[in-house]
Design an enzyme around this catalytic site. Structure first.
Site, mmCIF file in Angstrom:
data_model
loop_
_atom_site.group_PDB
_atom_site.id
_atom_site.type_symbol
_atom_site.label_atom_id
_atom_site.label_comp_id
_atom_site.label_asym_id
_atom_site.label_seq_id
_atom_site.Cartn_x
_atom_site.Cartn_y
_atom_site.Cartn_z
ATOM 1 N N THR A 156 0.828 -1.205 0.000
ATOM 2 C CA THR A 156 0.000 0.000 0.000
ATOM 3 C C THR A 156 0.867 1.262 0.000
ATOM 4 O O THR A 156 1.913 1.304 0.660
ATOM 5 C CB THR A 156 -0.976 0.010 1.214
ATOM 6 O OG1 THR A 156 -1.839 1.141 1.101
ATOM 7 C CG2 THR A 156 -0.264 0.049 2.554
ATOM 8 N N SER A 180 -1.567 -3.878 -0.344
ATOM 9 C CA SER A 180 -2.523 -2.892 -0.849
ATOM 10 C C SER A 180 -3.791 -2.891 0.004
ATOM 11 O O SER A 180 -4.263 -3.944 0.438
ATOM 12 C CB SER A 180 -2.893 -3.259 -2.294
ATOM 13 O OG SER A 180 -4.037 -2.535 -2.682
ATOM 14 N N SER A 181 -4.353 -1.715 0.198
ATOM 15 C CA SER A 181 -5.611 -1.603 0.951
ATOM 16 C C SER A 181 -6.735 -2.375 0.249
ATOM 17 O O SER A 181 -7.761 -2.664 0.857
ATOM 18 C CB SER A 181 -5.990 -0.129 1.099
ATOM 19 O OG SER A 181 -6.008 0.491 -0.175
ATOM 20 N N GLU A 182 -6.527 -2.705 -1.030
ATOM 21 C CA GLU A 182 -7.551 -3.449 -1.784
ATOM 22 C C GLU A 182 -7.265 -4.951 -1.810
ATOM 23 O O GLU A 182 -7.776 -5.675 -2.675
ATOM 24 C CB GLU A 182 -7.655 -2.918 -3.220
ATOM 25 C CG GLU A 182 -8.011 -1.453 -3.334
ATOM 26 C CD GLU A 182 -9.416 -1.110 -2.856
ATOM 27 O OE1 GLU A 182 -10.076 -1.951 -2.205
ATOM 28 O OE2 GLU A 182 -9.848 0.014 -3.128
ATOM 29 N N HIS A 193 -7.488 3.581 -11.612
ATOM 30 C CA HIS A 193 -8.482 4.661 -11.540
ATOM 31 C C HIS A 193 -8.397 5.482 -12.825
ATOM 32 O O HIS A 193 -8.028 6.652 -12.792
ATOM 33 C CB HIS A 193 -8.187 5.585 -10.348
ATOM 34 C CG HIS A 193 -8.260 4.941 -9.003
ATOM 35 N ND1 HIS A 193 -7.997 5.623 -7.835
ATOM 36 C CD2 HIS A 193 -8.557 3.681 -8.619
ATOM 37 C CE1 HIS A 193 -8.131 4.826 -6.791
ATOM 38 N NE2 HIS A 193 -8.460 3.627 -7.236
HETATM 39 P P1 13P Z 1 -3.142 1.052 -2.252
HETATM 40 O O1 13P Z 1 -1.968 2.021 -2.355
HETATM 41 O O2 13P Z 1 -3.427 0.674 -0.840
HETATM 42 O O3 13P Z 1 -2.959 -0.112 -3.185
HETATM 43 O O4 13P Z 1 -4.473 1.808 -2.670
HETATM 44 C C1 13P Z 1 -4.645 2.455 -3.872
HETATM 45 C C2 13P Z 1 -6.020 2.304 -4.403
HETATM 46 O O5 13P Z 1 -6.178 2.316 -5.588
HETATM 47 C C3 13P Z 1 -7.182 2.141 -3.546
HETATM 48 O O6 13P Z 1 -8.322 1.898 -4.320
#
Ligand code: 13P
Length: 218
Positions: A43, A74-76, A97
């Site tokens: 993350t 990653s938060s995902e 995104h």
């Molecule tokens: P991370 O850096 O935790 O992967 O998050 C980025 C992100 O795209 C969250 O939707």
């Protein structure tokens, strides 16, 4: 491929997704299936500062959510892990995104069969998953529902997910998805986009695709 070369390939694809304008800053994340584990980006680490050791290993046969590495995943990680666990056809996932996918997802629009390339995602549309806060179990549930019989989806007010049988294949889909989103967006601006029939899309899906990721985005 060895564990260390896969880690390197993940970093190279992270750099590509930003270079190609699919992503910006530290948003977006990538995962790859490796034996009984998932390798996933950490993350909040800028991609040009990411090293192979920073890529996080998450075992898929141990306690759910366990991870190994100097940095947190990653938060995902939930939707990456849940997709890997429930979709044995998926070897790699690219979450970004991008401008046009996200614009359509803000308007809560799915992408219909506005171009024959929609068949590259498995069916007559690319769905838009219901909104849920990033990183949550609810977002993962919503993404899995939108991905049923599909290899990609949009995420409401968030971005896109593309999957593949390899990382280059998932990246190819991420680029194609943003391209078709851009084309659909433009056709909405012109007005009255014509949507292809289910039969025509099925014919194309069966015919298949030999296209590959070229490192370019339209
Ligand atoms: P991370 O850096 O935790 O992967 O998050 C980025 C992100 O795209 C969250 O939707």
């Amino acid at each position: 491929m060895s564990d260390s070369s896969i880690r390197q390939v993940i970093i190279e694809h992270c750099l590509l997704m930003n270079k190609n304008g699919l992503n910006q800053g530290v948003s977006g994340n990538i995962s790859v299936r490796f034996e009984n584990s998932m390798l996933i980006t950490p993350t909040s680490v800028p991609y040009d500062q990411m090293s192979a050791e920073d890529i996080v290993e998450m075992p898929m046969d141990g306690e759910y959510g366990t991870w190994f590495g100097p940095k947190a995943p990653s938060s995902e990680w939930r939707f990456h892990l849940d997709i890997m666990l429930s979709r044995k056809d998926v070897e790699a996932i690219v979450h970004v995104h991008p401008m046009y996918c996200t614009s359509l997802a803000i308007s809560r629009r799915e992408i219909p069969a506005c171009h024959y390339m929609i068949a590259a995602f498995g069916g007559i549309n690319v769905r838009c998953a219901d909104y849920a806060t990033y990183g949550t179990e609810e977002l993962s549930t919503n993404a899995l529902a939108a991905l049923e019989d599909r290899s990609a989806c949009l995420l409401s007010n968030h971005g896109s997910i593309a999957t593949g049988h390899s990382l280059p294949n998932a990246m190819w889909r991420a680029v194609e998805l943003e391209t078709i989103a851009h084309q659909y967006f433009n056709s909405l601006m012109i007005g009255n986009p014509v949507v292809l029939s289910d039969d025509l899309i099925e014919e194309t899906r069966i015919k298949g695709f030999s296209h590959n990721y070229t490192g370019q985005i339209c």
